[in-house]
Design a protein around this motif. Structure first.
Motif, PDB file in Angstrom:
ATOM      1  N   SER A  33      30.059  73.433 -10.413  1.00  0.00           N
ATOM      2  CA  SER A  33      30.637  74.990  -9.383  1.00  0.00           C
ATOM      3  C   SER A  33      31.215  74.211  -9.397  1.00  0.00           C
ATOM      4  O   SER A  33      32.301  73.560  -9.813  1.00  0.00           O
ATOM      5  CB  SER A  33      29.181  74.706  -8.683  1.00  0.00           C
ATOM      6  OG  SER A  33      28.941  73.913  -8.489  1.00  0.00           O
ATOM      7  N   ASP A  44      33.916  78.891  -5.500  1.00  0.00           N
ATOM      8  CA  ASP A  44      33.645  80.624  -5.442  1.00  0.00           C
ATOM      9  C   ASP A  44      32.132  81.005  -5.428  1.00  0.00           C
ATOM     10  O   ASP A  44      31.802  81.747  -5.448  1.00  0.00           O
ATOM     11  CB  ASP A  44      34.231  80.970  -6.543  1.00  0.00           C
ATOM     12  CG  ASP A  44      35.655  81.027  -5.625  1.00  0.00           C
ATOM     13  OD1 ASP A  44      36.147  81.105  -4.245  1.00  0.00           O
ATOM     14  OD2 ASP A  44      36.744  81.175  -6.794  1.00  0.00           O
ATOM     15  N   ASN A  45      31.069  79.660  -6.050  1.00  0.00           N
ATOM     16  CA  ASN A  45      29.875  79.923  -6.342  1.00  0.00           C
ATOM     17  C   ASN A  45      29.330  79.068  -5.263  1.00  0.00           C
ATOM     18  O   ASN A  45      28.229  77.379  -6.095  1.00  0.00           O
ATOM     19  CB  ASN A  45      29.684  79.407  -7.990  1.00  0.00           C
ATOM     20  CG  ASN A  45      30.918  80.054  -9.589  1.00  0.00           C
ATOM     21  OD1 ASN A  45      31.936  79.787  -9.476  1.00  0.00           O
ATOM     22  ND2 ASN A  45      30.173  80.871  -9.032  1.00  0.00           N
ATOM     23  N   ARG A  89      31.259  81.383   1.539  1.00  0.00           N
ATOM     24  CA  ARG A  89      32.154  80.840   0.179  1.00  0.00           C
ATOM     25  C   ARG A  89      33.859  80.101   1.054  1.00  0.00           C
ATOM     26  O   ARG A  89      33.969  79.119   1.179  1.00  0.00           O
ATOM     27  CB  ARG A  89      32.662  82.043  -1.281  1.00  0.00           C
ATOM     28  CG  ARG A  89      33.066  80.986  -1.553  1.00  0.00           C
ATOM     29  CD  ARG A  89      34.398  82.820  -2.566  1.00  0.00           C
ATOM     30  NE  ARG A  89      34.402  83.211  -1.754  1.00  0.00           N
ATOM     31  CZ  ARG A  89      34.687  84.951  -2.006  1.00  0.00           C
ATOM     32  NH1 ARG A  89      34.460  85.349  -3.056  1.00  0.00           N
ATOM     33  NH2 ARG A  89      35.904  85.722  -0.895  1.00  0.00           N
ATOM     34  N   PHE A 105      28.021  84.420  -7.133  1.00  0.00           N
ATOM     35  CA  PHE A 105      28.474  83.222  -5.889  1.00  0.00           C
ATOM     36  C   PHE A 105      27.219  82.038  -6.416  1.00  0.00           C
ATOM     37  O   PHE A 105      27.772  81.670  -5.838  1.00  0.00           O
ATOM     38  CB  PHE A 105      27.735  84.237  -4.877  1.00  0.00           C
ATOM     39  CG  PHE A 105      28.644  84.883  -4.532  1.00  0.00           C
ATOM     40  CD1 PHE A 105      29.837  84.098  -3.609  1.00  0.00           C
ATOM     41  CD2 PHE A 105      28.143  86.456  -4.021  1.00  0.00           C
ATOM     42  CE1 PHE A 105      31.035  85.418  -2.373  1.00  0.00           C
ATOM     43  CE2 PHE A 105      29.777  87.109  -3.655  1.00  0.00           C
ATOM     44  CZ  PHE A 105      30.276  86.465  -2.723  1.00  0.00           C
ATOM     45  N   ILE A 106      26.755  82.265  -7.596  1.00  0.00           N
ATOM     46  CA  ILE A 106      25.663  81.368  -8.115  1.00  0.00           C
ATOM     47  C   ILE A 106      25.856  80.660  -8.950  1.00  0.00           C
ATOM     48  O   ILE A 106      27.348  80.408  -9.636  1.00  0.00           O
ATOM     49  CB  ILE A 106      24.506  82.341  -9.109  1.00  0.00           C
ATOM     50  CG1 ILE A 106      23.670  82.760  -8.101  1.00  0.00           C
ATOM     51  CG2 ILE A 106      23.266  80.904  -9.638  1.00  0.00           C
ATOM     52  CD1 ILE A 106      22.874  83.971  -7.970  1.00  0.00           C
ATOM     53  N   ALA A 107      25.923  79.220  -8.829  1.00  0.00           N
ATOM     54  CA  ALA A 107      26.771  78.042  -9.283  1.00  0.00           C
ATOM     55  C   ALA A 107      25.553  77.216 -10.289  1.00  0.00           C
ATOM     56  O   ALA A 107      24.172  78.167 -10.483  1.00  0.00           O
ATOM     57  CB  ALA A 107      26.637  77.178  -8.399  1.00  0.00           C
ATOM     58  N   ASN A 108      26.538  78.127 -11.656  1.00  0.00           N
ATOM     59  CA  ASN A 108      25.626  77.660 -12.944  1.00  0.00           C
ATOM     60  C   ASN A 108      25.321  76.080 -13.228  1.00  0.00           C
ATOM     61  O   ASN A 108      26.172  75.329 -13.194  1.00  0.00           O
ATOM     62  CB  ASN A 108      26.037  78.111 -14.311  1.00  0.00           C
ATOM     63  CG  ASN A 108      25.878  78.348 -15.444  1.00  0.00           C
ATOM     64  OD1 ASN A 108      24.836  77.663 -15.505  1.00  0.00           O
ATOM     65  ND2 ASN A 108      26.182  79.255 -16.407  1.00  0.00           N
TER      66      ASN A 108
END
Length: 726
Positions: A148, A151-152, A81, A140-143
């Motif tokens: 996103s 931070d993701n 990140r 840390f997962i991008a929705n």
């Protein structure tokens, strides 16, 4: 940013994008080196980091999870990140990765069910493992349904690996059901991502997920110990299967998904090759780059390299953690070294492979989105063993595009094509005659625009754009082109400035975020920190060339003038500032102490004292800019092992498989500066290479007897690092 895909390419914010992906195994790299490795990958043009979460590295003993040190996945995600990179996490559960049991802990193999089947007991254990992974990466997962942010970084996950190709269930219905079930479990555990991928070669089941393909220049897992047939990965072809790791039984054989529904993406183009005990293939920079060019010309819209950076296997609690025949696998590998001859090597050395691949990465960053929309047109698919015919293809929309030429096949002499007249697919656009020599590979644009300049043909390759406003378009010559003018046939000439570099300068060129290009020489390299600080690492006194110029002379350098780097005399001059290091970098470590200790059963061992080198690094007594000391061990033998001696007991620190006298073993000492290892008491053991050994070595040594185990020399070189702040 939001990610998705259609049948052509990956989409970023609904626009086509051409990513460059590189594999790093965080658990095989010391935590203190993560940031440096990632920044070197980024300097090479990598935009997506891929990494296995290797089960046995984290839960070697059932129920005892180790997320510490170089196994600290959460800390690694923070590093990704902070470096501003995206992430494809390969969560297994099986990975292969040249790991013991393919990554499965030993205890899993002793359960009352068979792993990689549709047994509910297996799925229960996998769900527990996936849950533990998610705990580490949560946040840390991008929705995929939202924009996103930095931070993701996790934009996708890979489920399993080579399922139905290397193990698993081979029947379609049950195999596809297995992959779909694993994806469902991943979602239940929280992995709600934009991209779910699965390896697609060799009959592997993908469960409807996005298939990613592979391609290697050779096959060190092949059980033969002779030169093997030429790889099909040097051909331009619509076949997506790798002819080494997949199948060459005919177009589409072993493909389990609909080619028309998915883009052509790769995740395992060999960024090197890991040597095996029986097959010690040397993957050179050109071996790797010519495969990448062939894939570009075949329609690939994502270049993914495995590995992009090598590493060292961590210590196991119960066993060593490398793949071996003793654990039922085909190959014996080094206990420690996972160097892979990758773009970034085991101890962080930037290799010529990174420089070659950077040519494609920089191009993709500027023109990749446009390239994605240009389908591959291959006039004639050349057979892998045809070394006489010209191998070429187009990426074109029938009006404009690129012509790709590959006259390189590993270990083969290719026919030369003199006074070759290249034409566009409709034959309306004709290139000037050129000579294509054996070993050359390149691509040229036709009917392309660069700002308001329209190029009918060019016999140079687009590279990048530089300047404070990206106002200079940069190209480079193909390797053996000695011409200095008439590289372009303009349909319309705007006022854009065009810069043509030599191939050598392009390989050594590094672009930073503000459009500055730094051209180094020798083995120097450049990275840019997350705070836009530029770091130049070098082992030589060679000059560097900078455009636009630094605002002030950086510490450690002196400016000695300017130099025109434009190789095209009929174009405007582009003046680069020339700098030289102030201090003399030709340093040498104090003499290393090595004495022959014993000789038993043909092996030899030596007492090695590296304490002086370690102390020099600790105190930086040579220079405040000293960054690392590399120890180069030249030897002839089968393998070499470096041990720490403590109370008469040996502990293996590092190991190496002999590749030939032209490839000495190089060890970086920086990672050991804060360790408690007694570097005054090391032992180097060289095991004998037998004349009749069933081993493939590209260049065998001369034998005076039936075996050799000999140390030739131990030498050191210093790496210096300069931070440039403006």
């Amino acid at each position: 940013m939001s990610y998705s895909f259609d049948n052509i390419s990956i989409l970023k914010d609904k626009k086509r994008v051409f990513p460059i992906m590189g594999e790093i195994h965080y658990s095989r790299v010391p935590q203190a080196e993560w940031k440096e490795r990632l920044l070197k990958m980024k300097a090479g043009g990598v935009t997506i980091v891929s990494a296995y979460v290797i089960w046995i590295h984290h839960e070697e003993i059932e129920g005892e999870y180790d997320w510490s040190g170089n196994r600290n996945l959460r800390a690694f995600m923070e590093c990704v990140r902070d470096c501003g990179m995206n992430m494809l996490l390969r969560i297994g559960p099986w990975c292969h990765g040249e790991v013991r049991n393919g990554g499965f802990p030993d205890w899993l193999l002793h359960k009352d069910f068979e792993p990689r089947t549709n047994d509910e007991k297996y799925f229960e254990v996998v769900k527990k493992w996936y849950t533990k992974i998610f705990e580490q990466v949560n946040g840390f997962i991008a929705n995929p349904s939202e924009q996103s942010t930095q931070d993701n970084p996790i934009i996708g996950v890979q489920i399993e690996n080579e399922y139905g190709h290397c193990g698993g269930l081979y029947e379609k219905q049950s195999g596809e059901a297995h992959m779909q079930r694993l994806q469902k479990i991943a979602k239940e555990c929280g992995f709600n991502v934009a991209l779910y991928t699965a390896t697609g070669w060799g009959g592997a089941w993908t469960g409807g997920m996005l298939p990613v393909m592979g391609g290697y220049c050779d096959a060190p897992w092949d059980q033969r110990v002779t030169e093997i047939e030429a790889s099909g990965n040097y051909t331009f072809t619509h076949e997506r299967n790798d002819h080494n790791i997949g199948s060459d039984h005919g177009f589409g054989y072993g493909i389990t998904f609909d080619l028309n529904k998915f883009p052509y993406l790769t995740a395992e183009l060999g960024g090197g090759l890991q040597v095996t005990s029986h097959r010690r293939t040397i993957a050179t920079a050109k071996d790797i780059a010519a495969v990448a060019l062939s894939k570009l010309g075949s329609g690939v819209n994502l270049l993914g390299f495995y590995m992009y950076t090598g590493g060292t296997n961590p210590e196991g609690k119960l066993t060593t953690l490398q793949e071996s025949r003793a654990t039922g696998y085909l190959n014996d590998l080094p206990v420690k070294s996972y160097d892979f001859r990758a773009a970034v090597r085991e101890f962080g050395q930037v290799s010529d492979t990174l420089r070659e691949l950077k040519l494609f990465s920089y191009f993709a960053a500027e023109w990749g989105s446009d390239l994605c929309a240009l389908p591959a047109e291959i006039p004639c698919e050349i057979k892998p063993d045809d070394f006489a015919s010209l191998r070429y293809s187009f990426r074109t929309d029938k009006k404009r595009g690129y012509i790709f030429v590959n006259n390189y096949v590993r270990h083969q002499k290719m026919a030369e094509h003199k006074n070759l007249e290249l034409k566009s697919p409709d034959s309306k656009t004709i290139f000037p005659k050129i000579n294509v020599l054996s070993g050359e590979f390149f691509f040229f644009p036709f009917n392309m625009s660069y700002g308001k300049t329209f190029v009918k043909t060019a016999t140079v390759t687009p590279f990048t754009k530089i300047g404070t406003n990206n106002e200079i378009y940069v190209f480079y010559k193909h390797e053996n082109d000695s011409a200095d003018s008439n590289f372009f046939d303009f349909s319309e000439r705007g006022n854009e400035k065009l810069l043509v570099l030599s191939k050598k300068d392009a390989l050594n060129a590094w672009k930073n975020s503000d459009g500055r290009l730094i051209i180094t020489d020798g083995d120097s390299n450049v990275i840019e920190d997350t705070n836009s600080k530029i770091e130049i690492s070098t082992r030589s006194n060679d000059s560097i060339f900078v455009y636009p110029d630094f605002e002030k002379v950086p510490a450690g350098f002196k400016k000695i003038g300017v130099e025109n780097k434009n190789a095209a005399v009929d174009l405007d001059e582009v003046l680069f500032a020339k700098y030289e290091p102030v201090e003399n970098l030709q340093k040498s470590c104090e003499e290393l102490v090595f004495e022959k200790k014993s000789a038993e059963n043909g092996s030899v061992s030596y007492k090695i004292d590296l304490s002086g080198c370690i102390e020099t690094l600790r105190k930086k007594s040579v220079s405040k800019n000293l960054a690392d000391i590399f120890v180069k061990i030249a030897y002839t033998g089968n393998t070499a092992n470096l041990y720490e001696i403590n109370d008469g007991k040996r502990r293996l620190l590092l190991d190496n498989f002999y590749l030939g006298e032209d490839y000495p073993w190089e060890i970086g000492l920086k990672r050991f500066v804060d360790s408690k290892i007694d570097f005054a008491n090391l032992e180097l053991e060289i095991l004998p290479l037998k004349k009749n050994a069933e081993i493939y070595i590209e260049k065998w040594p001369d034998f005076n007897g039936v075996e050799i185990a000999e140390l030739h020399s131990i030498m050191t070189s210093f790496e210096f690092s300069y931070i440039i702040e403006e």
